[in-house]
Design an enzyme around this catalytic site. Sequence first.
Site, PDB file in Angstrom:
ATOM      1  N   ASN A   1     -68.182 -50.953 -53.679  1.00  0.00           N
ATOM      2  CA  ASN A   1     -68.972 -51.223 -54.550  1.00  0.00           C
ATOM      3  C   ASN A   1     -70.203 -51.401 -54.310  1.00  0.00           C
ATOM      4  OD1 ASN A   1     -65.933 -53.182 -54.779  1.00  0.00           O
ATOM      5  ND2 ASN A   1     -67.154 -53.351 -56.203  1.00  0.00           N
TER       6      ASN A   1
ATOM      7  N   ARG B   1     -62.285 -59.758 -52.831  1.00  0.00           N
ATOM      8  CA  ARG B   1     -61.178 -58.839 -53.323  1.00  0.00           C
ATOM      9  C   ARG B   1     -61.370 -57.462 -53.259  1.00  0.00           C
ATOM     10  NH1 ARG B   1     -60.043 -55.127 -56.173  1.00  0.00           N
ATOM     11  NH2 ARG B   1     -61.170 -55.205 -57.871  1.00  0.00           N
ATOM     12  N   ASP B   2     -62.552 -56.780 -53.903  1.00  0.00           N
ATOM     13  CA  ASP B   2     -62.695 -54.742 -54.189  1.00  0.00           C
ATOM     14  C   ASP B   2     -63.261 -55.425 -52.406  1.00  0.00           C
ATOM     15  OD1 ASP B   2     -62.659 -52.957 -54.230  1.00  0.00           O
ATOM     16  OD2 ASP B   2     -63.412 -52.841 -56.363  1.00  0.00           O
TER      17      ASP B   2
ATOM     18  N   CYS C   1     -60.496 -49.198 -52.758  1.00  0.00           N
ATOM     19  CA  CYS C   1     -59.474 -49.395 -53.490  1.00  0.00           C
ATOM     20  C   CYS C   1     -58.993 -48.405 -52.699  1.00  0.00           C
ATOM     21  CB  CYS C   1     -59.540 -48.288 -54.970  1.00  0.00           C
ATOM     22  SG  CYS C   1     -58.155 -49.484 -55.407  1.00  0.00           S
TER      23      CYS C   1
ATOM     24  N   HIS D   1     -68.013 -52.134 -63.295  1.00  0.00           N
ATOM     25  CA  HIS D   1     -68.158 -51.919 -62.221  1.00  0.00           C
ATOM     26  C   HIS D   1     -68.126 -50.959 -61.480  1.00  0.00           C
ATOM     27  CE1 HIS D   1     -64.894 -53.689 -59.613  1.00  0.00           C
ATOM     28  NE2 HIS D   1     -64.575 -52.405 -58.843  1.00  0.00           N
TER      29      HIS D   1
ATOM     30  N   HIS E   1     -69.314 -48.325 -57.967  1.00  0.00           N
ATOM     31  CA  HIS E   1     -68.727 -48.208 -56.612  1.00  0.00           C
ATOM     32  C   HIS E   1     -70.280 -47.255 -56.273  1.00  0.00           C
ATOM     33  CE1 HIS E   1     -65.211 -50.431 -55.456  1.00  0.00           C
ATOM     34  NE2 HIS E   1     -65.158 -49.875 -56.771  1.00  0.00           N
TER      35      HIS E   1
HETATM   36  P1  HMG Z   1     -43.318 -51.093 -57.567  1.00  0.00           P
HETATM   37  O1  HMG Z   1     -43.468 -51.269 -56.760  1.00  0.00           O
HETATM   38  O2  HMG Z   1     -43.317 -50.312 -58.470  1.00  0.00           O
HETATM   39  O3  HMG Z   1     -43.621 -52.772 -58.186  1.00  0.00           O
HETATM   40  O4  HMG Z   1     -45.739 -51.699 -57.221  1.00  0.00           O
HETATM   41  P2  HMG Z   1     -41.773 -53.510 -58.455  1.00  0.00           P
HETATM   42  O5  HMG Z   1     -42.145 -54.418 -58.939  1.00  0.00           O
HETATM   43  O6  HMG Z   1     -40.147 -52.823 -58.090  1.00  0.00           O
HETATM   44  O7  HMG Z   1     -41.344 -54.445 -57.183  1.00  0.00           O
HETATM   45  C1  HMG Z   1     -42.120 -53.679 -55.862  1.00  0.00           C
HETATM   46  C2  HMG Z   1     -41.800 -55.089 -54.449  1.00  0.00           C
HETATM   47  O8  HMG Z   1     -42.894 -55.398 -54.477  1.00  0.00           O
HETATM   48  C3  HMG Z   1     -40.907 -56.776 -54.476  1.00  0.00           C
HETATM   49  O9  HMG Z   1     -40.986 -56.734 -53.470  1.00  0.00           O
HETATM   50  C4  HMG Z   1     -41.711 -56.935 -55.886  1.00  0.00           C
HETATM   51  O10 HMG Z   1     -41.215 -58.012 -55.547  1.00  0.00           O
HETATM   52  C5  HMG Z   1     -43.109 -57.278 -55.042  1.00  0.00           C
HETATM   53  P3  HMG Z   1     -39.008 -55.943 -52.780  1.00  0.00           P
HETATM   54  O11 HMG Z   1     -38.437 -56.594 -53.701  1.00  0.00           O
HETATM   55  O12 HMG Z   1     -39.244 -55.017 -52.266  1.00  0.00           O
HETATM   56  O13 HMG Z   1     -39.580 -57.310 -51.312  1.00  0.00           O
HETATM   57  N1  HMG Z   1     -44.084 -57.521 -56.119  1.00  0.00           N
HETATM   58  C6  HMG Z   1     -45.483 -58.316 -55.912  1.00  0.00           C
HETATM   59  N2  HMG Z   1     -45.028 -58.949 -54.687  1.00  0.00           N
HETATM   60  C7  HMG Z   1     -45.700 -60.417 -55.087  1.00  0.00           C
HETATM   61  N3  HMG Z   1     -46.976 -59.913 -56.209  1.00  0.00           N
HETATM   62  C8  HMG Z   1     -47.157 -59.474 -56.614  1.00  0.00           C
HETATM   63  C9  HMG Z   1     -45.593 -58.429 -56.487  1.00  0.00           C
HETATM   64  N4  HMG Z   1     -45.277 -57.392 -57.993  1.00  0.00           N
HETATM   65  C10 HMG Z   1     -44.154 -56.679 -57.019  1.00  0.00           C
HETATM   66  N5  HMG Z   1     -47.688 -59.406 -58.753  1.00  0.00           N
HETATM   67  C11 HMG Z   1     -47.251 -52.516 -58.186  1.00  0.00           C
HETATM   68  C12 HMG Z   1     -45.801 -52.380 -58.679  1.00  0.00           C
HETATM   69  C13 HMG Z   1     -48.028 -52.720 -59.081  1.00  0.00           C
HETATM   70  C14 HMG Z   1     -46.502 -54.379 -57.546  1.00  0.00           C
HETATM   71  C15 HMG Z   1     -47.987 -52.741 -56.974  1.00  0.00           C
HETATM   72  O14 HMG Z   1     -48.091 -51.061 -57.164  1.00  0.00           O
HETATM   73  C16 HMG Z   1     -49.221 -53.070 -56.636  1.00  0.00           C
HETATM   74  O15 HMG Z   1     -48.990 -54.064 -56.283  1.00  0.00           O
HETATM   75  N6  HMG Z   1     -50.261 -52.391 -56.394  1.00  0.00           N
HETATM   76  C17 HMG Z   1     -51.320 -52.585 -57.091  1.00  0.00           C
HETATM   77  C18 HMG Z   1     -52.558 -52.306 -55.996  1.00  0.00           C
HETATM   78  C19 HMG Z   1     -53.964 -53.098 -55.436  1.00  0.00           C
HETATM   79  O16 HMG Z   1     -53.749 -53.908 -55.432  1.00  0.00           O
HETATM   80  N7  HMG Z   1     -54.505 -51.879 -56.237  1.00  0.00           N
HETATM   81  C20 HMG Z   1     -55.814 -52.125 -56.042  1.00  0.00           C
HETATM   82  C21 HMG Z   1     -56.748 -53.373 -56.867  1.00  0.00           C
HETATM   83  S1  HMG Z   1     -57.287 -52.701 -58.002  1.00  0.00           S
HETATM   84  C22 HMG Z   1     -58.935 -52.138 -57.637  1.00  0.00           C
HETATM   85  O17 HMG Z   1     -59.107 -52.041 -56.663  1.00  0.00           O
HETATM   86  C23 HMG Z   1     -59.779 -51.670 -59.230  1.00  0.00           C
HETATM   87  C24 HMG Z   1     -60.808 -52.093 -59.512  1.00  0.00           C
HETATM   88  O18 HMG Z   1     -61.216 -52.800 -58.721  1.00  0.00           O
HETATM   89  C25 HMG Z   1     -61.102 -51.332 -60.505  1.00  0.00           C
HETATM   90  C26 HMG Z   1     -61.587 -50.232 -59.610  1.00  0.00           C
HETATM   91  O19 HMG Z   1     -62.846 -50.327 -59.058  1.00  0.00           O
HETATM   92  O20 HMG Z   1     -61.905 -48.970 -60.684  1.00  0.00           O
HETATM   93  C27 HMG Z   1     -60.173 -53.790 -59.838  1.00  0.00           C
HETATM   94 MG    MG Z   2     -63.245 -51.382 -57.167  1.00  0.00          MG
END
Ligand code: HMG
Ligand code: MG
Length: 298
Positions: free
Chosen positions: A248, A14-15, A239, A206, A208
Site C-alpha cells: 500500500n 491487515r493488508d 494481496c 485505497h 497500492h
Molecule cells: P471457499 O474455500 O470457497 O469457502 O473459500 P468454503 O465456504 O467452502 O470454506 C472452505 C473452508 O474454509 C472450510 O473449512 C470453512 O470452514 C473455512 P474446512 O471445512 O475445509 O476445514 N472458512 C473459514 N474459516 C475461517 N473464517 C472464515 C471462513 N470461511 C470459510 N471466514 C473464502 C471462500 C472467502 C472463505 C476464501 O476464499 C477466503 O478466505 N478468501 C480470503 C482471501 C483474502 O483474505 N484475501 C486478502 C484480503 S482482500 C485484499 O487484500 C484486497 C483489499 O486490500 C482491497 C484491495 O487492495 O483491493 C481489501
Molecule cells: Mg489492498
Amino acid sequence: ALPSRVKIVEVSPRDGLQNEKEFVPTDIKVELVNRLAAAGFPNVEAASFVSPKWVPQMADGADVMARIERRPGTIYSVLTPNMKGFEGALAAGADEIVIFGAASEAFSQKNINCSIAESIARFEPVVQAAREAGIRVRGSISCALGCPYQGDVPVASVVDVAQRYLAMHVDEIDVADTIGVGTPQRVRDVMTAVTRVVDPARVSGHFHDTYGQALANILAALETGISIFHTSVAGLGGCPYAKGATGNVATEDVLYMLRGLDIDTGVDFDAVVDIGQWMSAHLNRKGSSRAGNAIAAK
Ligand code: HMG
Ligand code: MG
C-alpha cells in the site's frame, strides 16, 4: 478546494502483514495495532476473519482482537468475507467490518472463490447482521483501476458494485487499486463516476504503490472531493491473490504530503516514522517509505 481534514485508515496490521511469508508473532501484531491507535489514527484495520487455509498469516485474528488495548474513539475494523467471518468479528467485538468484493470477475474468483454476483449474495446477510448488531460496514471494491487477470476494468463495473453496496446500506465504500496500476486521470474518472452515486464523504481511496503512482493518485482523488484514504506504515502490503502487487502507499509519505498541503489528520507523524522503522526492523528489511527513511536517516 481540497478538504481541510482527511481520515486515514491504517491498514498495515491487515493488508500490510497478510502477504508476509513468515508468520508475524501475535505479540508484534498487537503492538503494531496499539502503537497505531496511540499515534492517533481514527481507524485501524486490525485483522481478517478469512479462511486460515487461504491466508495463514491472518489466522490469529481473534487473538489479536482479544489482546489489543481498545482506545476509546478508535475504530478497529476487520475483514469478513462471509457469515463465518462475521461471527468471528462479532465475537471479537470489531467496531467495523469490511466486505470485500471486486469490480473484476477474474479477481473475484481468485480472491474469494466466487463470482461477483455470488459475492454480493453472500455479503447481504453479513451486512444485515452487522447493521442489527450496530457494527459499521465498509464495502471494498478491488481492482477498481485494473485487474491482474482481466486487465482493464470498465468504470461502469466499479459503479455497479458501488450501487450494490449502497443498496445494502454500507457506511463507506472503498475504491481499491489492488495492484497499483492506476494513474491520476483514471482515478479522477473513477472517483467522479462513483461520487455521482455515492456521497463523497463516504468514499475512500485505497491505493497500492506498485507503479509509484499512489501519491499522485491520492492528490487526484482529493481534487475530486475524496477525504478518506487507506495507508500502510513503511509501505507494507499486498494481496496474496493479486499477482505482482506490492505494498500500500506508505503512511509516512501520505502524512508528509498532507502536512505540506495543510490538511489535518490528527496523527502524530513522528510516532508513525518510529513505528515504520520498528516494524521494518522486525521484518528484517528496509521499509519502502521515502519520507520515513529520509527522516530516520537524519
Ligand atoms: P471457499 O474455500 O470457497 O469457502 O473459500 P468454503 O465456504 O467452502 O470454506 C472452505 C473452508 O474454509 C472450510 O473449512 C470453512 O470452514 C473455512 P474446512 O471445512 O475445509 O476445514 N472458512 C473459514 N474459516 C475461517 N473464517 C472464515 C471462513 N470461511 C470459510 N471466514 C473464502 C471462500 C472467502 C472463505 C476464501 O476464499 C477466503 O478466505 N478468501 C480470503 C482471501 C483474502 O483474505 N484475501 C486478502 C484480503 S482482500 C485484499 O487484500 C484486497 C483489499 O486490500 C482491497 C484491495 O487492495 O483491493 C481489501
Ligand atoms: Mg489492498
